[in-house]
Design a protein around this motif. Structure first.
Motif, PDB file in Angstrom:
ATOM      1  N   ALA A  20      45.714 114.297 -25.099  1.00 37.13           N
ATOM      2  CA  ALA A  20      44.645 113.413 -24.648  1.00 37.13           C
ATOM      3  C   ALA A  20      44.410 113.551 -23.150  1.00 37.13           C
ATOM      4  N   LEU A  21      45.400 114.006 -22.442  1.00 38.37           N
ATOM      5  CA  LEU A  21      45.262 114.159 -20.990  1.00 38.37           C
ATOM      6  C   LEU A  21      44.297 115.289 -20.650  1.00 38.37           C
ATOM      7  N   THR A  22      44.150 116.247 -21.556  1.00 41.04           N
ATOM      8  CA  THR A  22      43.231 117.361 -21.311  1.00 41.04           C
ATOM      9  C   THR A  22      42.023 117.272 -22.236  1.00 41.04           C
ATOM     10  N   GLN A  23      41.614 116.051 -22.556  1.00 37.23           N
ATOM     11  CA  GLN A  23      40.421 115.802 -23.365  1.00 37.23           C
ATOM     12  C   GLN A  23      40.556 116.287 -24.810  1.00 37.23           C
ATOM     13  N   GLN A  24      41.772 116.616 -25.266  1.00 34.30           N
ATOM     14  CA  GLN A  24      41.932 117.107 -26.631  1.00 34.30           C
ATOM     15  C   GLN A  24      42.509 115.996 -27.500  1.00 34.30           C
ATOM     16  N   TYR A  25      41.755 115.681 -28.559  1.00 31.90           N
ATOM     17  CA  TYR A  25      42.176 114.609 -29.454  1.00 31.90           C
ATOM     18  C   TYR A  25      42.458 115.197 -30.823  1.00 31.90           C
ATOM     19  N   ILE A  42      32.887 113.562 -36.028  1.00 23.89           N
ATOM     20  CA  ILE A  42      33.442 112.973 -34.805  1.00 23.89           C
ATOM     21  C   ILE A  42      32.327 112.411 -33.934  1.00 23.89           C
ATOM     22  N   GLU A  43      31.254 113.197 -33.776  1.00 20.05           N
ATOM     23  CA  GLU A  43      30.157 112.749 -32.925  1.00 20.05           C
ATOM     24  C   GLU A  43      29.507 111.497 -33.491  1.00 20.05           C
ATOM     25  N   LYS A  52      34.633 121.666 -28.307  1.00 24.41           N
ATOM     26  CA  LYS A  52      35.330 122.726 -29.022  1.00 24.41           C
ATOM     27  C   LYS A  52      36.186 122.101 -30.119  1.00 24.41           C
ATOM     28  N   ILE A  53      36.357 122.814 -31.214  1.00 24.28           N
ATOM     29  CA  ILE A  53      37.240 122.332 -32.271  1.00 24.28           C
ATOM     30  C   ILE A  53      38.195 123.436 -32.681  1.00 24.28           C
ATOM     31  N   VAL A  84      40.195 118.266 -31.335  1.00 21.91           N
ATOM     32  CA  VAL A  84      38.810 118.176 -30.861  1.00 21.91           C
ATOM     33  C   VAL A  84      38.811 118.041 -29.349  1.00 21.91           C
ATOM     34  N   THR A  85      38.085 118.945 -28.670  1.00 18.48           N
ATOM     35  CA  THR A  85      37.978 118.819 -27.219  1.00 18.48           C
ATOM     36  C   THR A  85      36.675 118.109 -26.885  1.00 18.48           C
ATOM     37  N   LEU A  86      36.767 117.036 -26.102  1.00 15.33           N
ATOM     38  CA  LEU A  86      35.579 116.252 -25.764  1.00 15.33           C
ATOM     39  C   LEU A  86      35.031 116.675 -24.414  1.00 15.33           C
TER      40      LEU A  86
END
Lengths: 102, 437
Positions: A20-25, A42-43, A52-53, A84-86
Motif C-alpha cells: 500500500a505504501l507504493t500505491q499497490q493494493y 475496482i474503478e 496497472k494490474i 492493483v496499482t492506483l
C-alpha cells in the motif's frame, strides 16, 4: 459478471500492507476474472483510477487428513490474486478504515 | 516521566482520598506498551506474531483490552508516585476508582486509603524502672532439684495401706444409680493417688486401702465436669486395689548430678540450676519491664487508629481462635456454643485488645523511625537463620518462600529491636538514675 463477483475480498496481510505504501493494493479475485474485468470492477467499486494490474493464480495447498483408520487427502481451493496499482495520490478505504495503511 | 499532579483530601484522621490526574501522553505511551505486549500473542491470519498493526488489532479484539491493560500499568504506578509525593504511609490496599476523561479534564484516579496516623511522640525513654534483680534463693534451687529427682523417681511396691502420694494399681467400675457409664471402667491401671487428679472423693476413698482389698467408693462429679451427662452426678466406683507402690526418690549425690546433666558434682549441678533460674528470672524481668513500658506508652499517647488495621487484627485474632478450636478437635460452631457467644460478639470482645495491639505496633514503629532503628542485612540473615533452624530447612529456601514477606519480616525485626532499645534505655536510665535526654 458483476463487479462484486469479480472482487472477492481485499487481502489484509503484512505483505499486502507493505504494498500500500507504493500505491499497490492486493485483492482476492474470481479465478476466471480477466485483468480488464478487475480494472472495471475496482474503478466501479472504489471510484479510483487503476494504472496497472498484476495477477497471479495461487494453487491451493495439499492437505492430508489422518483421522481414525481412514486416511484421506484433499486440496485447498485455488484462487487468484490481483495486485492493483492506483494513480498517485489515490487510496482505497473500507468502511472508513484504511486497511492498507499502517 | 511526566509530572503528574495529585491532590490529597483528608477524610478523617486516618483516611485520605487522593485525586491523581493522568496525563494523556502517559496513558498513550502505556497503551502503546500494552499493545506491543498483547500483539505478541495475537493470532491473525496474514500476520506474524508481533507484526500486527494496531489498527487491525483493534478491529479484531477491540480497544478496551489495550486500555485496561494500560491502566493496570499506569494506575498502581501513579498511585505509588502520589503516595511518595505526599509522603503518605498507607496501611492497606487502596480503594480505587477511575473517573474517565470528560470536558477536557484528564482521566483521574480517585483512591481512598487508610494511612498511618501522625503520632506526636511524647517521652518514651526511661518510662519504667527495672525491678531489683532478685537473687535466687537456696530454697528455689532445692525445689528444682527435688523436681529433677521426681522425674527420675522409681516405684517400689510396699505392703501397707495406701496413702496420698503413693502410686496404686487398681481396677474400678463406676456406676451412677446402679448403671455403669462410659469411661468409668479400668483394669490394672497404675495411677498416682492425689486428690486433684480425680473427681472429688475418689482418691480419698482409696486412701487407707491395702492391696487385695475391694471397696465401694463414693465420688461426686463436679457441676462443671467436661462431659455434660456426668456433671453433678453421684457415682459409686467398685474399686479393687492390687498393689501399693511408694515413690522412691534417688539420692541427690554426685552420681545423680552426672546422670541428670553431666555435671561433675552436686555443687556443679546446683550452680547450673542457679544459673538457669537466674536466666529465666532475667528474661522474665525484661519482659515485665517491656510490658510496663508498653503500658505507659499506651497511656500517654492518644491518636486515631486506622480502622482497617484494627479490623485486620481482629480477623487474625479470630483466625487464632479458630485454629485453637481446631486443635482441640471442636468445630467452630460448637466452640462458639461452648463459650455462649456469636461470632459478632466475639469480634466485639476482641476489639479493645486489637486496638491496643495496633496502637502498640504503631507506637513502636514510630519510635523506631524517630530513633533511626533499621533492620540491617545481618539482622535479616540472623532471623532467616533462626527460622531455618525452626523449620529444618536451608535458609535460602526460607528466603525464597518468604518472597515479598521479607519486608514484613524486616518490620518485625525493627519492632523487636526498638523494644529492646526501649528496655535498654530504661535500664540505663535506672543505672545512672538521671533522665536521659
Amino acid at each position: 459478471m458483476d463487479a462484486r463477483d469479480v472482487i472477492i475480498s481485499p487481502r489484509i496481510t503484512e505483505k499486502a500492507m507493505a504494498g500500500a505504501l507504493t500505491q499497490q493494493y492486493s485483492f482476492v479475485v474470481h479465478p476466471h476474472a480477466t485483468k480488464t474485468q478487475i480494472r472495471h470492477a475496482i474503478e466501479e467499486i472504489f471510484k479510483v483510477n487503476v494504472i496497472k494490474i498484476n495477477t497471479v493464480n495461487v494453487g491451493g495447498k495439499k492437505r492430508n487428513f489422518a483421522r481414525s483408520a481412514k486416511r484421506t487427502s484433499g486440496k485447498q481451493s485455488d484462487w487468484k490474486k490481483a495486485i492493483v496499482t492506483l494513480k498517485a495520490g489515490q487510496k482505497i478505504e473500507l468502511g472508513g478504515v484504511n486497511y492498507f495503511e499502517q | 516521566m511526566h509530572p503528574l499532579s495529585s491532590t490529597v483530601q483528608k477524610l478523617g484522621p486516618t483516611e485520605v482520598e487522593l485525586q491523581i490526574r493522568l496525563s494523556q501522553e502517559e496513558i498513550s505511551s502505556a497503551e502503546e506498551r500494552a499493545f506491543k505486549k498483547l500483539s505478541r500473542n495475537a493470532k491473525v491470519p496474514g500476520f506474524r506474531p508481533g507484526k500486527l498493526p494496531r489498527k487491525i488489532f483493534e478491529q479484531q479484539y477491540g480497544t478496551s483490552i489495550i486500555n485496561s491493560r494500560a491502566m493496570e500499568e499506569v494506575v498502581p504506578d501513579a498511585y505509588r508516585r502520589a503516595i511518595r509525593e505526599h509522603n503518605l504511609e498507607p496501611v492497606e490496599r487502596p480503594q480505587m476508582e477511575l473517573v474517565p476523561a470528560e470536558d477536557g479534564n484528564p482521566v483521574t484516579i480517585k483512591a481512598k486509603v487508610s494511612v498511618r496516623p501522625t503520632i506526636s511522640l511524647g517521652e518514651y525513654r526511661g518510662l519504667a524502672t527495672p525491678a531489683e534483680p532478685q537473687a535466687i534463693s537456696d530454697q528455689e534451687v532445692e525445689r528444682s532439684l527435688r523436681a529433677l529427682a521426681h522425674e527420675r523417681a522409681t516405684l517400689v511396691p510396699v505392703d501397707r495401706p495406701a496413702k496420698v502420694g503413693d502410686y496404686v494399681v487398681v481396677d474400678y467400675v463406676g456406676s451412677i444409680d446402679g448403671v455403669p457409664f462410659d469411661g468409668g471402667k479400668a483394669e490394672g491401671q497404675t495411677t498416682e493417688l492425689s486428690e486433684d487428679r480425680f473427681i472429688p472423693g475418689f482418691a480419698r476413698g482409696i486412701t487407707g486401702m491395702s492391696s487385695g482389698q475391694s471397696k465401694d467408693v463414693h465420688a461426686h462429679f463436679p457441676p462443671d465436669y467436661s462431659k455434660q451427662e456426668l456433671a453433678d452426678k453421684k457415682a459409686i466406683f467398685a474399686v479393687t486395689l492390687h498393689e501399693v507402690k511408694e515413690v522412691e526418690l534417688p539420692p541427690i549425690d554426685d552420681e545423680f548430678a552426672k546422670a541428670v546433666s553431666g555435671s561433675e558434682s552436686v555443687w556443679a549441678l546446683k550452680d547450673d540450676i542457679r544459673r538457669r533460674l537466674a536466666a529465666v528470672a532475667r528474661s522474665k524481668a525484661r519482659k515485665a519491664l517491656g510490658d510496663q513500658i508498653m503500658d505507659k506508652l499506651l497511656e500517654t499517647h492518644e491518636f486515631a487508629l486506622p480502622t482497617a488495621m484494627v479490623d485486620r487484627e481482629i480477623e487474625s485474632m479470630l483466625g487464632d481462635a479458630r485454629s485453637f478450636a481446631g486443635r482441640m478437635g471442636v468445630g467452630w460452631d460448637d466452640y462458639l456454643n461452648s463459650i455462649h457467644k456469636t461470632e459478632a460478639e466475639l469480634r466485639a470482645d476482641f476489639r479493645p485488645d486489637a486496638e491496643k495491639r495496633v496502637k502498640g505496633t504503631l507506637l513502636i514503629e514510630a519510635i523506631g523511625k524517630a530513633e533511626n532503628i533499621h533492620a540491617t542485612p545481618a539482622d535479616v540473615a540472623a532471623e532467616l537463620q533462626s527460622l531455618a533452624e525452626q523449620y529444618g530447612q536451608p535458609s535460602d529456601r526460607i528466603r525464597q518462600a518468604l518472597g515479598n514477606n521479607v519486608l514484613s519480616l524486616m518490620d518485625g525485626i525493627v519492632r523487636s529491636k526498638t523494644m529492646d532499645w526501649l528496655i535498654e534505655q530504661s535500664e540505663v536510665g535506672a543505672a545512672t538514675s538521671a533522665p536521659v535526654e
